[in-house]
Design a protein around this motif. Structure first.
Motif, PDB file in Angstrom:
ATOM      1  N   ILE A  97       0.832  -1.217   0.000  1.00  0.00           N
ATOM      2  CA  ILE A  97       0.000   0.000   0.000  1.00  0.00           C
ATOM      3  C   ILE A  97       0.857   1.253   0.000  1.00  0.00           C
ATOM      4  O   ILE A  97       0.630   2.179  -0.793  1.00  0.00           O
ATOM      5  CB  ILE A  97      -0.965  -0.021   1.211  1.00  0.00           C
ATOM      6  CG1 ILE A  97      -1.992  -1.133   1.027  1.00  0.00           C
ATOM      7  CG2 ILE A  97      -1.646   1.330   1.397  1.00  0.00           C
ATOM      8  CD1 ILE A  97      -2.808  -1.425   2.267  1.00  0.00           C
ATOM      9  N   THR A  98       1.857   1.318   0.878  1.00  0.00           N
ATOM     10  CA  THR A  98       2.702   2.522   0.930  1.00  0.00           C
ATOM     11  C   THR A  98       3.530   2.668  -0.342  1.00  0.00           C
ATOM     12  O   THR A  98       3.776   3.789  -0.800  1.00  0.00           O
ATOM     13  CB  THR A  98       3.630   2.498   2.161  1.00  0.00           C
ATOM     14  OG1 THR A  98       4.417   1.317   2.139  1.00  0.00           O
ATOM     15  CG2 THR A  98       2.828   2.575   3.441  1.00  0.00           C
ATOM     16  N   GLY A  99       3.954   1.554  -0.940  1.00  0.00           N
ATOM     17  CA  GLY A  99       4.665   1.631  -2.219  1.00  0.00           C
ATOM     18  C   GLY A  99       3.793   2.210  -3.310  1.00  0.00           C
ATOM     19  O   GLY A  99       4.244   3.041  -4.114  1.00  0.00           O
ATOM     20  N   PHE A 100       2.534   1.795  -3.356  1.00  0.00           N
ATOM     21  CA  PHE A 100       1.611   2.349  -4.342  1.00  0.00           C
ATOM     22  C   PHE A 100       1.394   3.843  -4.112  1.00  0.00           C
ATOM     23  O   PHE A 100       1.382   4.636  -5.057  1.00  0.00           O
ATOM     24  CB  PHE A 100       0.271   1.610  -4.293  1.00  0.00           C
ATOM     25  CG  PHE A 100      -0.773   2.238  -5.170  1.00  0.00           C
ATOM     26  CD1 PHE A 100      -0.745   2.029  -6.540  1.00  0.00           C
ATOM     27  CD2 PHE A 100      -1.759   3.052  -4.631  1.00  0.00           C
ATOM     28  CE1 PHE A 100      -1.695   2.625  -7.360  1.00  0.00           C
ATOM     29  CE2 PHE A 100      -2.708   3.648  -5.436  1.00  0.00           C
ATOM     30  CZ  PHE A 100      -2.675   3.434  -6.814  1.00  0.00           C
ATOM     31  N   ILE A 101       1.221   4.226  -2.840  1.00  0.00           N
ATOM     32  CA  ILE A 101       1.006   5.649  -2.531  1.00  0.00           C
ATOM     33  C   ILE A 101       2.214   6.476  -2.950  1.00  0.00           C
ATOM     34  O   ILE A 101       2.068   7.553  -3.559  1.00  0.00           O
ATOM     35  CB  ILE A 101       0.686   5.830  -1.028  1.00  0.00           C
ATOM     36  CG1 ILE A 101      -0.684   5.222  -0.711  1.00  0.00           C
ATOM     37  CG2 ILE A 101       0.731   7.298  -0.629  1.00  0.00           C
ATOM     38  CD1 ILE A 101      -0.991   5.124   0.772  1.00  0.00           C
ATOM     39  N   LEU A 102       3.421   6.004  -2.658  1.00  0.00           N
ATOM     40  CA  LEU A 102       4.627   6.724  -3.071  1.00  0.00           C
ATOM     41  C   LEU A 102       4.732   6.819  -4.593  1.00  0.00           C
ATOM     42  O   LEU A 102       5.084   7.866  -5.141  1.00  0.00           O
ATOM     43  CB  LEU A 102       5.885   6.040  -2.496  1.00  0.00           C
ATOM     44  CG  LEU A 102       6.077   6.179  -0.998  1.00  0.00           C
ATOM     45  CD1 LEU A 102       7.223   5.278  -0.542  1.00  0.00           C
ATOM     46  CD2 LEU A 102       6.349   7.619  -0.625  1.00  0.00           C
ATOM     47  N   TRP A 103       4.432   5.733  -5.279  1.00  0.00           N
ATOM     48  CA  TRP A 103       4.482   5.742  -6.744  1.00  0.00           C
ATOM     49  C   TRP A 103       3.428   6.696  -7.306  1.00  0.00           C
ATOM     50  O   TRP A 103       3.703   7.462  -8.226  1.00  0.00           O
ATOM     51  CB  TRP A 103       4.226   4.321  -7.258  1.00  0.00           C
ATOM     52  CG  TRP A 103       4.029   4.252  -8.744  1.00  0.00           C
ATOM     53  CD1 TRP A 103       4.992   4.264  -9.690  1.00  0.00           C
ATOM     54  CD2 TRP A 103       2.781   4.189  -9.435  1.00  0.00           C
ATOM     55  NE1 TRP A 103       4.439   4.200 -10.945  1.00  0.00           N
ATOM     56  CE2 TRP A 103       3.059   4.151 -10.800  1.00  0.00           C
ATOM     57  CE3 TRP A 103       1.454   4.150  -9.008  1.00  0.00           C
ATOM     58  CZ2 TRP A 103       2.058   4.077 -11.771  1.00  0.00           C
ATOM     59  CZ3 TRP A 103       0.459   4.073  -9.960  1.00  0.00           C
ATOM     60  CH2 TRP A 103       0.773   4.047 -11.322  1.00  0.00           C
ATOM     61  N   TYR A 104       2.228   6.685  -6.752  1.00  0.00           N
ATOM     62  CA  TYR A 104       1.143   7.532  -7.249  1.00  0.00           C
ATOM     63  C   TYR A 104       1.458   9.011  -7.028  1.00  0.00           C
ATOM     64  O   TYR A 104       1.163   9.852  -7.891  1.00  0.00           O
ATOM     65  CB  TYR A 104      -0.167   7.162  -6.531  1.00  0.00           C
ATOM     66  CG  TYR A 104      -1.364   7.853  -7.111  1.00  0.00           C
ATOM     67  CD1 TYR A 104      -1.916   7.405  -8.304  1.00  0.00           C
ATOM     68  CD2 TYR A 104      -1.956   8.948  -6.488  1.00  0.00           C
ATOM     69  CE1 TYR A 104      -3.031   8.028  -8.852  1.00  0.00           C
ATOM     70  CE2 TYR A 104      -3.046   9.582  -7.009  1.00  0.00           C
ATOM     71  CZ  TYR A 104      -3.586   9.120  -8.214  1.00  0.00           C
ATOM     72  OH  TYR A 104      -4.655   9.763  -8.751  1.00  0.00           O
ATOM     73  N   ASN A 105       2.075   9.363  -5.892  1.00  0.00           N
ATOM     74  CA  ASN A 105       2.406  10.754  -5.608  1.00  0.00           C
ATOM     75  C   ASN A 105       3.548  11.262  -6.475  1.00  0.00           C
ATOM     76  O   ASN A 105       3.690  12.463  -6.662  1.00  0.00           O
ATOM     77  CB  ASN A 105       2.751  10.925  -4.133  1.00  0.00           C
ATOM     78  CG  ASN A 105       1.531  10.842  -3.250  1.00  0.00           C
ATOM     79  OD1 ASN A 105       0.415  11.069  -3.687  1.00  0.00           O
ATOM     80  ND2 ASN A 105       1.738  10.472  -1.989  1.00  0.00           N
ATOM     81  N   GLU A 106       4.395  10.384  -7.002  1.00  0.00           N
ATOM     82  CA  GLU A 106       5.516  10.791  -7.862  1.00  0.00           C
ATOM     83  C   GLU A 106       5.042  11.115  -9.281  1.00  0.00           C
ATOM     84  O   GLU A 106       5.758  11.775 -10.006  1.00  0.00           O
ATOM     85  CB  GLU A 106       6.574   9.701  -7.916  1.00  0.00           C
ATOM     86  CG  GLU A 106       7.351   9.537  -6.638  1.00  0.00           C
ATOM     87  CD  GLU A 106       8.279  10.715  -6.370  1.00  0.00           C
ATOM     88  OE1 GLU A 106       8.881  11.224  -7.329  1.00  0.00           O
ATOM     89  OE2 GLU A 106       8.372  11.119  -5.204  1.00  0.00           O
ATOM     90  N   LYS A 107       3.870  10.615  -9.661  1.00  0.00           N
ATOM     91  CA  LYS A 107       3.377  10.859 -11.031  1.00  0.00           C
ATOM     92  C   LYS A 107       3.057  12.290 -11.276  1.00  0.00           C
ATOM     93  O   LYS A 107       2.746  13.126 -10.617  1.00  0.00           O
ATOM     94  CB  LYS A 107       2.144  10.029 -11.300  1.00  0.00           C
ATOM     95  CG  LYS A 107       2.487   8.592 -11.532  1.00  0.00           C
ATOM     96  CD  LYS A 107       1.319   7.672 -11.766  1.00  0.00           C
ATOM     97  CE  LYS A 107       0.163   8.242 -12.514  1.00  0.00           C
ATOM     98  NZ  LYS A 107      -0.860   7.358 -12.891  1.00  0.00           N
TER      99      LYS A 107
END
Length: 107
Positions: A97-107
């Motif tokens: 979940i935190t990996g997805f959140i970090l990836w989504y915020n970098e977009k």
């Protein structure tokens, strides 16, 4: 059986009239035999002992199967190991979940 401490009673089914008592003896080892390493099978018809299965009478394949099922269900090793299993299971989900959140915020 001297010193047998039952922990689980499996009642007979219609297709297999056998009562199974699963538990431990003073010689039981949680490391090699699992949670309940002794099983006594009793006939539901005449209440005679049909079979006694201990850790010593199980084949290597049966021991491996019992060990894998206890590891899968988190019953191996006592409370400390179960807590470790819980943290590892929750940690894996949180990392995803935190990996997805970090990836989504970098977009």
């Amino acid at each position: 059986m001297a010193g047998f401490m039952p922990g689980v009673v499996d009642f007979p089914k219609a297709h297999k009239p056998v009562i199974k008592l699963k538990g431990n003896t003073p010689e039981s080892s949680r490391l090699t035999g699992g949670k309940f390493d002794t099983e006594i099978q009793i006939s539901a018809r005449d209440y005679t002992i049909e079979k006694i299965i201990t850790a010593n009478t199980r084949s290597v394949a049966q021991k491996a199967d019992k060990l894998m099922s206890e590891i899968h269900y988190g019953m191996y090793g006592g409370i400390a190991m179960q807590v470790l299993y819980a943290f590892c299971g929750i940690g894996t989900g949180l990392l995803s979940i935190t990996g997805f959140i970090l990836w989504y915020n970098e977009k």
